[in-house]
Write an enzyme that holds these catalytic residues in place. Structure first.
Site, PDB file in Angstrom:
ATOM      1  N   ASP A  96      13.722  69.279 -10.403  1.00  0.00           N
ATOM      2  CA  ASP A  96      12.643  70.110 -10.912  1.00  0.00           C
ATOM      3  C   ASP A  96      12.558  71.374 -10.050  1.00  0.00           C
ATOM      4  O   ASP A  96      12.328  71.282  -8.837  1.00  0.00           O
ATOM      5  CB  ASP A  96      11.341  69.294 -10.780  1.00  0.00           C
ATOM      6  CG  ASP A  96      10.320  69.649 -11.825  1.00  0.00           C
ATOM      7  OD1 ASP A  96      10.188  70.839 -12.129  1.00  0.00           O
ATOM      8  OD2 ASP A  96       9.635  68.725 -12.309  1.00  0.00           O
ATOM      9  N   ASP A 203      10.154  74.519 -14.025  1.00  0.00           N
ATOM     10  CA  ASP A 203       8.699  74.462 -14.126  1.00  0.00           C
ATOM     11  C   ASP A 203       8.127  75.803 -14.606  1.00  0.00           C
ATOM     12  O   ASP A 203       8.562  76.857 -14.128  1.00  0.00           O
ATOM     13  CB  ASP A 203       8.164  74.149 -12.718  1.00  0.00           C
ATOM     14  CG  ASP A 203       6.691  73.869 -12.686  1.00  0.00           C
ATOM     15  OD1 ASP A 203       6.265  72.887 -13.318  1.00  0.00           O
ATOM     16  OD2 ASP A 203       5.954  74.631 -12.029  1.00  0.00           O
ATOM     17  N   GLU A 253      10.102  74.426 -19.145  1.00  0.00           N
ATOM     18  CA  GLU A 253       8.747  74.067 -19.572  1.00  0.00           C
ATOM     19  C   GLU A 253       8.113  75.293 -20.214  1.00  0.00           C
ATOM     20  O   GLU A 253       7.903  76.299 -19.549  1.00  0.00           O
ATOM     21  CB  GLU A 253       7.923  73.612 -18.362  1.00  0.00           C
ATOM     22  CG  GLU A 253       6.561  73.075 -18.781  1.00  0.00           C
ATOM     23  CD  GLU A 253       5.576  72.959 -17.618  1.00  0.00           C
ATOM     24  OE1 GLU A 253       4.624  72.188 -17.747  1.00  0.00           O
ATOM     25  OE2 GLU A 253       5.745  73.660 -16.609  1.00  0.00           O
ATOM     26  N   ASP A 328       1.865  65.358 -16.680  1.00  0.00           N
ATOM     27  CA  ASP A 328       0.698  66.208 -16.923  1.00  0.00           C
ATOM     28  C   ASP A 328      -0.104  65.744 -18.136  1.00  0.00           C
ATOM     29  O   ASP A 328      -1.084  66.390 -18.514  1.00  0.00           O
ATOM     30  CB  ASP A 328       1.140  67.661 -17.198  1.00  0.00           C
ATOM     31  CG  ASP A 328       1.806  68.307 -15.992  1.00  0.00           C
ATOM     32  OD1 ASP A 328       1.434  67.960 -14.852  1.00  0.00           O
ATOM     33  OD2 ASP A 328       2.681  69.164 -16.206  1.00  0.00           O
TER      34      ASP A 328
HETATM   35  C1  GLC Z   1       3.851  72.481 -14.426  1.00  0.00           C
HETATM   36  C2  GLC Z   1       3.898  71.100 -13.813  1.00  0.00           C
HETATM   37  C3  GLC Z   1       2.532  70.757 -13.292  1.00  0.00           C
HETATM   38  C4  GLC Z   1       2.160  71.768 -12.243  1.00  0.00           C
HETATM   39  C5  GLC Z   1       2.297  73.207 -12.759  1.00  0.00           C
HETATM   40  C6  GLC Z   1       2.290  74.189 -11.640  1.00  0.00           C
HETATM   41  O1  GLC Z   1       3.016  72.554 -15.508  1.00  0.00           O
HETATM   42  O2  GLC Z   1       4.375  70.190 -14.765  1.00  0.00           O
HETATM   43  O3  GLC Z   1       2.447  69.447 -12.819  1.00  0.00           O
HETATM   44  O4  GLC Z   1       0.844  71.566 -11.836  1.00  0.00           O
HETATM   45  O5  GLC Z   1       3.511  73.406 -13.446  1.00  0.00           O
HETATM   46  O6  GLC Z   1       3.474  74.158 -10.913  1.00  0.00           O
END
Ligand code: GLC
Ligand code: CA
Length: 552
Positions: A96, A203, A253, A328
């Site tokens: 990640d 991310d 993401e 999440d």
């Molecule tokens: C993404 C991650 C989450 C995190 C955010 C900030 O959404 O999945 O868990 O808090 O990014 O890095």
């Protein structure tokens, strides 16, 4: 391009997966211990959420050193061993990459605070508005809100500026317009690739490119201004090329990104990513788009979103990541299924519904057991920064403690972060001591050991779905067409490939329902490939999924 179409990814949240050394925190050696379980499940890739050095303000998504492992998770030797031991069982590792922001403890930010001009330019620093004098912070540069509640700007006297943080105040955003920043981040990705990592999850990567002009968002909280910003596709292509990861398994993401942009991110011809997580289908129970406002899921909207995304991505050669759960999200069986009477049926139906679609399925740890929401009843049980902020804000808005706790119980990210339920022993076989976050009490009944003893378990059903994707090209490659479009209870689609046909019928209701256009008689000549009830009846039974296969 690596063959991604018939692969399955399993997501591990190391902190909650398996504790190997009795400190209540899951770790890398815990993952090594469970490789046999994962190999037996049959998945191809293991995506591990961040275990890098971090003050853990956002559970590791606040990275203080991208190239070192946080001692609470293990050592570099443990990591190397994990990669090798996994490979020996046919499992590949995905990491990640949190490249939108660092922790405020990262040495880059620390140097910026100390006044080093080079590192000040790594971050997004601005003057306040309406300053009355030199040294007066004034007001935040824009009205943008951070993802966890409150302004996205923080005044920092040592910088003499406001810095931008789209997430927690401890997560300053990096300035991707600075070529040196892009160079450093490409080096990070390359470092892990060279250590044997086979794929990457990026991310909040749709947020790396900020607008050229910083202005108030007059219609919202700012997100539409900073998501999918200028040059983002160039930045991604550059990263992929410099890190040498073209053709590897990569996923971005992309919360709130629209379909045309997801096509651009994932179309092989563009050499960006191999697939995208889009989140629209996980907002169908947000009242007026607000996560902290409860509503029954809007089924019509869910159907429409699946149909649009599945067919729209296919038409334009984009590729979807298929998922219901992650670290999440609340647990899907508690959200769209029934986590009591029909827990087993609804968990299987939900699994089949997405696993047989066009895209690459992701399984989040415990989903294959039908793990449920946490069932926390006290604010003391929660750990997540977003949840704790939301609780405070809900109370400020005038909600009672009970009302706020009810909302958290449905929506908190901690619902997905409870320890993995391995057995009915004390601490669920996750640890020998009290875990860092409370267990879900139902671990005594819902756990790996129990599932392994039952050939009709949710776990067994997931194994079958995984095997089907590996073996049947129609699932990996076939076209998709949605049917029963005006049926409010059922999500149904057909896959087609080289004279073969697969029909997937999913009842999302706790009652039995009829099909509107077809009848189950129409499938008399088809083979039942998989289902969650014995045989078949006139109507679809509560949360039934039926999958028919035929050759034309
Ligand atoms: C993404 C991650 C989450 C995190 C955010 C900030 O959404 O999945 O868990 O808090 O990014 O890095
Ligand atoms: Ca541990």
């Amino acid at each position: 391009m690596a063959d991604i179409k018939n692969k399955i990814v399993y997501q591990i949240y190391p902190k909650s997966f398996k504790d190997s050394n009795g400190d209540g925190i899951g770790d890398l050696r815990g993952v090594i211990e469970k490789l046999d379980y994962l190999a037996d499940l049959g998945v191809d890739y293991l995506w591990l959420t961040p275990f890098f050095v971090s003050p853990q303000k956002d559970n590791g998504y606040d990275v203080a050193d991208y190239l070192a492992i946080d001692p609470r998770f293990g050592t570099m030797a443990d990591f190397d061993e994990l990669v090798q031991a996994a490979a020996a069982k046919g499992l590949k590792i995905m990491l990640d990459m949190v490249l939108c922001h660092t922790s405020d403890q990262h040495q880059w930010f620390q140097r910026a605070l100390a006044g080093d001009e080079k590192y000040r330019q790594y971050y997004i620093l601005r003057d306040g508005r309406h300053k009355k004098s030199e040294g007066d912070p004034g007001e935040p540069p824009t009205n943008w809100q951070c993802a966890f509640g409150g302004s996205a700007w923080q005044w920092e006297p040592r910088l003499g500026k406001w810095y931008l943080h789209l997430h927690d105040v401890s997560q300053p955003d990096l300035d991707w317009t600075n070529p040196q920043v892009r160079e450093e981040l490409a080096k990070v990705v390359r470092f892990w690739k060279e250590r044997g990592v086979a794929g990457f999850r990026f991310d909040v990567i749709n947020l790396i490119a900020k607008p050229e002009i910083f202005a108030d968002d007059t219609k919202g909280l700012g997100r539409r201004l900073f998501a999918d910003g200028p040059h983002i596709h160039e930045y991604l292509r550059e990263l992929v090329q410099k890190a040498g990861i073209d053709g590897m398994m990569t996923v971005g993401e992309m919360a709130s990104t629209d379909l045309p942009n997801c096509v651009l991110y994932t179309r092989p011809a563009d050499h960006e990513l191999s697939m995208a997580f889009s989140f629209h289908h996980l907002k169908v129970d947000y009242k007026d788009g607000d996560k902290w406002s409860l509503m029954e899921p809007d089924m019509a909207e869910l159907k429409r979103l699946f149909a649009d995304w599945q067919t729209g991505m296919a038409k334009a050669d984009g590729w979807n990541a298929l998922f219901w759960c992650n670290h999440d999200q609340p647990r899907i069986v508690s959200r769209l299924g029934d986590d009591k009477k029909y827990r087993v049926e609804s968990a299987k139906m939900l699994a089949a519904c997405i696993h047989l679609m066009r895209g690459t399925p992701y399984i989040y740890q415990g989903e294959e057991l039908g793990m449920t929401n946490a069932g926390y009843t006290s604010i003391e049980d929660y750990r997540d920064v977003e949840s704790l902020n939301a609780y405070r804000i809900l109370l400020e808005q005038g909600k009672t403690e009970d009302e706020a706790l009810k909302i958290l119980a449905a929506r908190s990210r901690d619902n997905g972060r409870t320890p993995m339920q391995w057995s009915n022993q004390k601490y669920a076989g996750f640890s020998t001591v009290e875990p860092w976050i409370p267990l879900t009490k139902n671990y005594t009944a819902i756990n790996v050991e129990a599932a392994q003893k039952n050939e009709n378990s949710i776990l067994a059903f997931y194994k079958t779905l995984i095997k089907l994707r590996h073996e049947m090209p129609i699932i990996a490659e076939g076209d998709i067409r949605f049917i029963e479009e005006d049926n409010p209870h059922v999500i149904a689609y057909e896959r087609a490939w080289q004279g073969e046909r697969l029909t997937v019928l999913c009842n999302f209701r706790p009652t039995s329902v009829k099909l509107c256009h077809a009848t189950l008689q129409d499938f008399a000549g088809s083979q039942k490939l998989i289902g969650n009830y014995p045989g078949r009846e006139e109507r679809l039974r509560p949360y039934e999924v039926l999958v028919f296969y035929s050759r034309t």
